[in-house]
Design a protein around this motif. Sequence first.
Motif, PDB file in Angstrom:
ATOM      1  N   VAL A  20      11.380  -5.310 -68.578  1.00 38.90           N
ATOM      2  CA  VAL A  20      10.791  -4.377 -67.618  1.00 38.90           C
ATOM      3  C   VAL A  20       9.400  -4.879 -67.257  1.00 38.90           C
ATOM      4  N   GLU A  21       9.186  -5.152 -65.969  1.00 40.47           N
ATOM      5  CA  GLU A  21       7.870  -5.476 -65.435  1.00 40.47           C
ATOM      6  C   GLU A  21       7.585  -4.441 -64.355  1.00 40.47           C
ATOM      7  N   THR A  22       6.758  -3.464 -64.685  1.00 41.76           N
ATOM      8  CA  THR A  22       6.519  -2.312 -63.822  1.00 41.76           C
ATOM      9  C   THR A  22       6.205  -2.705 -62.388  1.00 41.76           C
ATOM     10  N   ASP A  23       6.937  -2.055 -61.470  1.00 43.05           N
ATOM     11  CA  ASP A  23       6.788  -2.243 -60.025  1.00 43.05           C
ATOM     12  C   ASP A  23       7.097  -3.666 -59.562  1.00 43.05           C
ATOM     13  N   LYS A  24       7.931  -4.377 -60.370  1.00 42.64           N
ATOM     14  CA  LYS A  24       8.301  -5.759 -60.032  1.00 42.64           C
ATOM     15  C   LYS A  24       9.767  -6.061 -60.321  1.00 42.64           C
ATOM     16  N   PHE A  25      10.156  -5.909 -61.601  1.00 40.83           N
ATOM     17  CA  PHE A  25      11.434  -6.457 -62.053  1.00 40.83           C
ATOM     18  C   PHE A  25      11.943  -5.703 -63.281  1.00 40.83           C
ATOM     19  N   ALA A  26      13.258  -5.658 -63.407  1.00 35.51           N
ATOM     20  CA  ALA A  26      13.881  -5.169 -64.643  1.00 35.51           C
ATOM     21  C   ALA A  26      15.248  -5.805 -64.786  1.00 35.51           C
ATOM     22  N   SER A  27      15.721  -5.855 -66.019  1.00 29.95           N
ATOM     23  CA  SER A  27      17.099  -6.269 -66.263  1.00 29.95           C
ATOM     24  C   SER A  27      17.696  -5.355 -67.337  1.00 29.95           C
ATOM     25  N   VAL A  28      19.006  -5.160 -67.198  1.00 27.70           N
ATOM     26  CA  VAL A  28      19.762  -4.246 -68.056  1.00 27.70           C
ATOM     27  C   VAL A  28      21.097  -4.914 -68.362  1.00 27.70           C
ATOM     28  N   ASP A  54      21.748   1.499 -60.895  1.00 30.16           N
ATOM     29  CA  ASP A  54      20.764   2.526 -60.560  1.00 30.16           C
ATOM     30  C   ASP A  54      19.670   2.559 -61.627  1.00 30.16           C
ATOM     31  N   TYR A  55      20.061   2.558 -62.886  1.00 26.67           N
ATOM     32  CA  TYR A  55      19.099   2.553 -63.989  1.00 26.67           C
ATOM     33  C   TYR A  55      18.192   1.332 -63.904  1.00 26.67           C
ATOM     34  N   CYS A  56      18.775   0.189 -63.599  1.00 25.32           N
ATOM     35  CA  CYS A  56      17.997  -1.036 -63.452  1.00 25.32           C
ATOM     36  C   CYS A  56      16.954  -0.885 -62.339  1.00 25.32           C
ATOM     37  N   HIS A  84      30.498  -8.010 -70.570  1.00 29.45           N
ATOM     38  CA  HIS A  84      29.100  -7.586 -70.558  1.00 29.45           C
ATOM     39  C   HIS A  84      28.549  -7.952 -69.185  1.00 29.45           C
ATOM     40  N   ILE A  85      27.963  -6.989 -68.507  1.00 29.43           N
ATOM     41  CA  ILE A  85      27.404  -7.219 -67.180  1.00 29.43           C
ATOM     42  C   ILE A  85      25.884  -7.130 -67.286  1.00 29.43           C
ATOM     43  N   VAL A  86      25.211  -8.133 -66.741  1.00 28.40           N
ATOM     44  CA  VAL A  86      23.745  -8.134 -66.708  1.00 28.40           C
ATOM     45  C   VAL A  86      23.301  -7.820 -65.292  1.00 28.40           C
ATOM     46  N   PHE A  87      22.454  -6.814 -65.179  1.00 33.11           N
ATOM     47  CA  PHE A  87      21.897  -6.385 -63.898  1.00 33.11           C
ATOM     48  C   PHE A  87      20.444  -6.808 -63.843  1.00 33.11           C
ATOM     49  N   VAL A 103      19.355  -5.157 -56.410  1.00 32.89           N
ATOM     50  CA  VAL A 103      19.974  -5.301 -57.734  1.00 32.89           C
ATOM     51  C   VAL A 103      21.241  -6.138 -57.614  1.00 32.89           C
ATOM     52  N   GLN A 104      21.396  -7.058 -58.563  1.00 38.34           N
ATOM     53  CA  GLN A 104      22.637  -7.828 -58.692  1.00 38.34           C
ATOM     54  C   GLN A 104      23.176  -7.631 -60.090  1.00 38.34           C
ATOM     55  N   GLY A 105      24.489  -7.548 -60.186  1.00 41.16           N
ATOM     56  CA  GLY A 105      25.158  -7.512 -61.480  1.00 41.16           C
ATOM     57  C   GLY A 105      26.022  -8.744 -61.625  1.00 41.16           C
ATOM     58  N   LYS A 106      25.886  -9.437 -62.764  1.00 42.35           N
ATOM     59  CA  LYS A 106      26.659 -10.660 -62.994  1.00 42.35           C
ATOM     60  C   LYS A 106      27.440 -10.541 -64.291  1.00 42.35           C
ATOM     61  N   ASN A 107      28.666 -11.086 -64.258  1.00 38.78           N
ATOM     62  CA  ASN A 107      29.491 -11.110 -65.458  1.00 38.78           C
ATOM     63  C   ASN A 107      29.120 -12.316 -66.326  1.00 38.78           C
ATOM     64  N   GLU A 108      29.849 -12.500 -67.414  1.00 35.08           N
ATOM     65  CA  GLU A 108      29.534 -13.573 -68.353  1.00 35.08           C
ATOM     66  C   GLU A 108      29.798 -14.964 -67.785  1.00 35.08           C
ATOM     67  N   GLN A 109      30.559 -15.047 -66.709  1.00 29.16           N
ATOM     68  CA  GLN A 109      30.785 -16.334 -66.037  1.00 29.16           C
ATOM     69  C   GLN A 109      29.721 -16.581 -64.970  1.00 29.16           C
ATOM     70  N   ASN A 110      28.698 -15.723 -64.936  1.00 35.11           N
ATOM     71  CA  ASN A 110      27.593 -15.792 -63.977  1.00 35.11           C
ATOM     72  C   ASN A 110      28.050 -15.542 -62.543  1.00 35.11           C
ATOM     73  N   GLU A 111      29.167 -14.830 -62.396  1.00 35.58           N
ATOM     74  CA  GLU A 111      29.656 -14.450 -61.075  1.00 35.58           C
ATOM     75  C   GLU A 111      29.027 -13.121 -60.681  1.00 35.58           C
ATOM     76  N   ILE A 112      28.597 -13.021 -59.446  1.00 35.88           N
ATOM     77  CA  ILE A 112      28.030 -11.768 -58.956  1.00 35.88           C
ATOM     78  C   ILE A 112      29.181 -10.807 -58.693  1.00 35.88           C
ATOM     79  N   ILE A 113      29.175  -9.685 -59.404  1.00 35.39           N
ATOM     80  CA  ILE A 113      30.237  -8.695 -59.226  1.00 35.39           C
ATOM     81  C   ILE A 113      29.767  -7.489 -58.418  1.00 35.39           C
ATOM     82  N   PHE A 114      28.431  -7.349 -58.291  1.00 37.10           N
ATOM     83  CA  PHE A 114      27.849  -6.170 -57.654  1.00 37.10           C
ATOM     84  C   PHE A 114      26.519  -6.552 -57.022  1.00 37.10           C
ATOM     85  N   THR A 115      26.276  -6.032 -55.828  1.00 35.67           N
ATOM     86  CA  THR A 115      24.951  -6.135 -55.221  1.00 35.67           C
ATOM     87  C   THR A 115      24.593  -4.790 -54.606  1.00 35.67           C
TER      88      THR A 115
END
Length: 129
Positions: A20-28, A54-56, A84-87, A103-115
């Motif tokens: 978490v970098e306030t007002d810049k970036f986060a990952s979940v 949304d949380y991210c 496991h999905i990383v946002f 926000v982007q969500g990527k799976n363990e194969q580093n494929e973007i599954i969500f934007t």
Amino acid sequence: MEIKTHREINPKYSGVPLAVETDKFASVILELTEEMKADEKGLVHGGFIFSAADYCSMLAVNHPNVVLAKAEVKFLKPAVVGEHIVFEGIVIEKNENKRTVEVQGKNEQNEIIFTGKFYCVITPKHVLD
């Protein structure tokens, strides 16, 4: 990593903060569990994916009174129990009390599954006050 918003959210359903970098970036990171499946093949319901994204976005802003006003999202690939999905969320626009977070969500194969683009508002006081 100081979390100032959504401090009582359930990480089981909305993910665990990684950065978490306030007002810049986060990952979940979100672990996709049996409880999230929508069918016998293990397809995970998109609502769980959206919740973590949304949380991210809330964490990327990281203000106690941040709320979501609007979202434009795309589900690009299916998500399956066991993954496991990383946002990652980046604040791309700041305008007074408004923030736009990509926000982007990527799976363990580093494929973007969500934007998505999340349009956030920082209210002067808690929305329930």
